[in-house]
Scaffold this active site. Structure first.
Site, short mmCIF file in Angstrom:
data_model
loop_
_atom_site.label_atom_id
_atom_site.label_comp_id
_atom_site.label_asym_id
_atom_site.label_seq_id
_atom_site.Cartn_x
_atom_site.Cartn_y
_atom_site.Cartn_z
N LEU A 84 -34.82 59.32 -55.91
CA LEU A 84 -33.44 58.83 -56.00
C LEU A 84 -33.42 57.31 -56.16
CD1 LEU A 84 -31.61 60.95 -53.29
CD2 LEU A 84 -32.25 61.52 -55.65
N GLY A 119 -28.50 54.39 -56.47
CA GLY A 119 -27.57 53.71 -55.56
C GLY A 119 -27.04 52.40 -56.13
N ARG A 129 -25.52 46.62 -50.26
CA ARG A 129 -25.96 45.78 -49.14
C ARG A 129 -27.01 44.75 -49.56
NH1 ARG A 129 -27.23 50.99 -45.48
NH2 ARG A 129 -27.27 51.91 -47.57
N LYS A 149 -31.49 47.44 -56.30
CA LYS A 149 -32.50 47.02 -55.31
C LYS A 149 -33.88 47.59 -55.63
CE LYS A 149 -31.14 50.53 -52.01
NZ LYS A 149 -30.53 50.78 -50.71
N THR A 186 -26.52 61.06 -51.46
CA THR A 186 -27.89 61.46 -51.76
C THR A 186 -28.00 62.95 -52.13
OG1 THR A 186 -28.21 61.64 -49.36
CG2 THR A 186 -29.06 59.67 -50.43
N GLY A 232 -36.09 55.66 -53.81
CA GLY A 232 -36.60 54.46 -54.47
C GLY A 232 -36.63 53.25 -53.57
N LYS A 262 -54.99 26.30 -67.58
CA LYS A 262 -54.17 27.33 -68.22
C LYS A 262 -54.83 27.77 -69.52
CE LYS A 262 -51.56 26.97 -71.53
NZ LYS A 262 -50.63 26.71 -72.64
N ASN A 320 -69.34 18.50 -67.66
CA ASN A 320 -68.66 17.85 -66.54
C ASN A 320 -67.41 17.14 -67.04
OD1 ASN A 320 -67.96 15.83 -64.50
ND2 ASN A 320 -69.85 16.48 -63.51
N ASN A 346 -52.33 19.18 -75.03
CA ASN A 346 -52.31 20.40 -75.85
C ASN A 346 -50.99 20.61 -76.58
OD1 ASN A 346 -51.10 20.78 -73.33
ND2 ASN A 346 -51.34 23.00 -73.46
C1 UD1 Z 1 -30.54 57.44 -46.18
C2 UD1 Z 1 -30.41 58.73 -45.33
C3 UD1 Z 1 -30.79 58.39 -43.87
C4 UD1 Z 1 -32.18 57.82 -43.84
C5 UD1 Z 1 -32.33 56.61 -44.76
C6 UD1 Z 1 -33.79 56.23 -44.87
C7 UD1 Z 1 -28.72 60.18 -46.29
C8 UD1 Z 1 -27.32 60.66 -46.19
N1 UD1 Z 1 -29.08 59.26 -45.40
O1 UD1 Z 1 -29.58 56.50 -45.70
O2 UD1 Z 1 -30.73 59.56 -43.07
O3 UD1 Z 1 -32.51 57.45 -42.49
O4 UD1 Z 1 -31.88 56.93 -46.09
O5 UD1 Z 1 -34.00 55.02 -45.56
O6 UD1 Z 1 -29.46 60.66 -47.12
N2 UD1 Z 1 -28.83 57.15 -53.91
C9 UD1 Z 1 -28.51 57.68 -55.13
N3 UD1 Z 1 -27.23 58.13 -55.35
C10 UD1 Z 1 -26.27 58.10 -54.38
C11 UD1 Z 1 -26.61 57.55 -53.12
C12 UD1 Z 1 -27.90 57.08 -52.91
O7 UD1 Z 1 -29.35 57.74 -56.02
O8 UD1 Z 1 -25.15 58.54 -54.66
C13 UD1 Z 1 -30.22 56.66 -53.68
C14 UD1 Z 1 -30.32 55.17 -53.41
O9 UD1 Z 1 -30.57 54.46 -54.62
C15 UD1 Z 1 -31.52 55.08 -52.48
C16 UD1 Z 1 -31.52 56.42 -51.76
O10 UD1 Z 1 -30.73 57.29 -52.54
O11 UD1 Z 1 -32.73 54.95 -53.20
C17 UD1 Z 1 -30.95 56.31 -50.35
O12 UD1 Z 1 -29.60 55.87 -50.40
P1 UD1 Z 1 -29.03 54.83 -49.36
O13 UD1 Z 1 -27.60 54.60 -49.66
O14 UD1 Z 1 -29.89 53.65 -49.26
O15 UD1 Z 1 -29.12 55.70 -48.01
P2 UD1 Z 1 -29.21 55.16 -46.51
O16 UD1 Z 1 -27.87 54.73 -46.08
O17 UD1 Z 1 -30.31 54.18 -46.40
CA CA Z 2 -31.63 53.20 -47.89
#
Ligand code: UD1
Ligand code: CA
Length: 453
Positions: free
Chosen positions: A10, A13, A17, A24, A83, A106, A336, A362, A371
């Protein structure tokens, strides 16, 4: 029989944050995008099918995930609904029929093959869902693992947790393995009635149990499962990665006097019996052969240092610097795109760029290869066994033959044949007694000024 496994990563996101102009998962750890670390670990664990779920910066993330080792298939999540929703974007891949579906995030880049294997082993031993958990003193922000009688009963997101549940320090890493035959059914049953109104992947635990299935949590080290939501966590992840890589190098025979001050890149190669002094930074693309010494406060990128060569203190090796065996690049020198021959010495306050320096030559203090003419770069070729006097400017393109001597302070604009002596400076003129005359005159001016005030 090896069980067929699909990894769903995944990376869609919004990275809210992180407060960044890019996703990220593109932020580097050890100089490499987080997403590349995740895909490399999955490939390293023997999984060859990867489905990548993309959203923000989709093209760049897909490119960063292409590390060569595995086939990566991309799926787009156009709306950020959580997720659980994200995993379903890879429905077509999941539906192809796998024994196991492994889900990775990811933004959890330090994972290694060990915990991935442990989760898959748990499926082989009868679990339908196996979540990778970790114990931490900083659980804030993570989902908590609720366990009863050795089985995982639920994962509770921080925002939905009671005070008692928040006190739990066993956390969800986000990584889990799901039985391949059940996966689609479980994922499609996920709803969004929770504090964030999102489809939580973590709900698969309760859903599997409600259908008579079994969920377990497997424990793994926090140092591999720390997630990265903001810059402060990015710095923690970087520190953990650096500590791991330094340890691997030291165990493989590299000496570091103050390892906590040495910074490595994902592809830094250092041979046995090399010594790395304090405060050395390795950018990407550096290889150091055995027995080389990198003295304190040196900065290296895109370069090669051969056996027994020494670098620094305070040296800068830029891309294309290639140091031969036993050569020396000393303090306040920059190299370089240049070959420094076997045993050659570039010891003090020198710039060597776009150049070839022959064996045992030397280069005197303060030598500069000029250069760049403001538009193009030109090459300087110096033969073997030559001697370049201090504070010389070698105006490229120019070549200096084997065994040639360049007088100190020269500006060399013409080629110097082998074994020739080249002067490129004004002749010294001498006026006996003239210094004393000037001094007397200046003292008289000073005395006259003082008498006036
Ligand atoms: C998530 C978990 C949490 C866990 C934590 C670990 C869920 C609901 N929560 O929270 O239990 O402790 O990770 O780090 O799963 N992403 C998508 N599409 C979306 C939402 C997220 O691809 O719609 C991807 C984000 O890019 C990321 C990953 O999923 O790589 C996790 O999403 P993030 O929003 O960071 O979840 P957390 O709040 O950290
Ligand atoms: Ca996360």
């Amino acid at each position: 029989m090896t069980r067929k496994c699909l990894a769903v990563v995944l990376a869609a996101g919004d990275s809210t944050r992180m407060k960044s102009s890019m996703s990220k998962v593109l932020h580097p750890v050890g100089g490499w995008p987080m997403i590349a670390h995740v895909v490399a670990s999955i490939a390293g664990s023997g999984i060859s099918d990867v489905a990548l779920v993309l959203g923000r910066d989709a093209e760049r993330v897909a490119a960063a995930a292409k590390i060569g080792a595995v086939e990566v298939e991309s799926f787009l999540q156009t709306e950020r609904l959580g997720t659980g929703h994200a995993v379903l974007m890879a429905r077509d891949a999941i539906a192809r029929g796998y024994d196991e579906i492994l889900i990775a995030y990811g933004d959890v880049p330090l994972i290694t093959a060990g915990p991935l294997k442990a989760a898959r082993d748990a499926l082989s031993s009868g679990a339908d869902v196996a979540v990778i958990g970790f114990h931490t003193e900083r659980p804030t922000g993570y989902g908590r693992l609720l366990v009863e009688n050795g089985e995982l009963v639920a994962i509770r997101e921080e925002k939905d947790a009671t005070e008692a549940e928040r006190a739990i320090t066993w956390c969800n890493s986000g990584l889990m393995a799901i039985d391949g035959r059940m996966a689609l059914d479980l994922l499609e049953r996920i709803g969004n009635s929770n504090a964030k109104g999102e489809y939580y992947l973590t709900d698969v635990v309760e859903i599997a149990r409600s259908l008579g299935g079994k969920a377990v949590a497997v424990d793994a080290p926090e140092s591999e499962l720390t997630g990265c939501n903001n810059r402060a966590e990015l710095a923690i992840v970087e520190r953990l990665w650096q500590e791991r890589r330094r340890h691997e190098l030291m165990v493989s025979g590299v000496s570091m006097i103050a390892p906590e001050t040495v910074f490595l890149s994902h592809d830094t190669v250092i041979g046995q019996d090399a010594l790395i002094e304090p405060n050395v930074v390795f950018g990407p693309g550096v290889s150091i052969e055995g027995g080389a010494v990198i003295h304190a406060f040196s900065h290296l990128e895109g370069c090669h240092v051969s056996a027994g060569a020494t670098v620094g203190p305070f040296a800068r090796l830029r891309p294309g610097a290639n140091l031969g065996e036993g050569s020396k690049v000393g303090n306040f020198c920059e190299v370089k795109k240049a070959e420094i021959g076997r045993g050659a010495k570039v010891n003090h306050l020198t710039y060597i760029g776009d150049a070839v320096v022959g064996a045992d030559t030397n280069i005197g203090a303060g030598t500069i290869t000029c250069n760049y003419d403001g538009v193009n770069k030109h090459e300087t070729r110096i033969g073997a066994g030559a001697f370049i006097g201090s504070n010389s400017s070698l105006v490229a393109p120019v070549s200096i033959g084997d065994g040639a001597l360049v007088a100190s302070g020269s500006v060399i604009t013409q080629d110097v044949p082998a074994d020739a002596l080249a002067f490129g400076r004004a002749r010294q003129d001498m006026k006996p007694g003239r210094a004393a005359v000037i001094r007397e005159r200046n003292l008289a001016i000073k005395a006259a000024k003082k008498a006036k005030t």
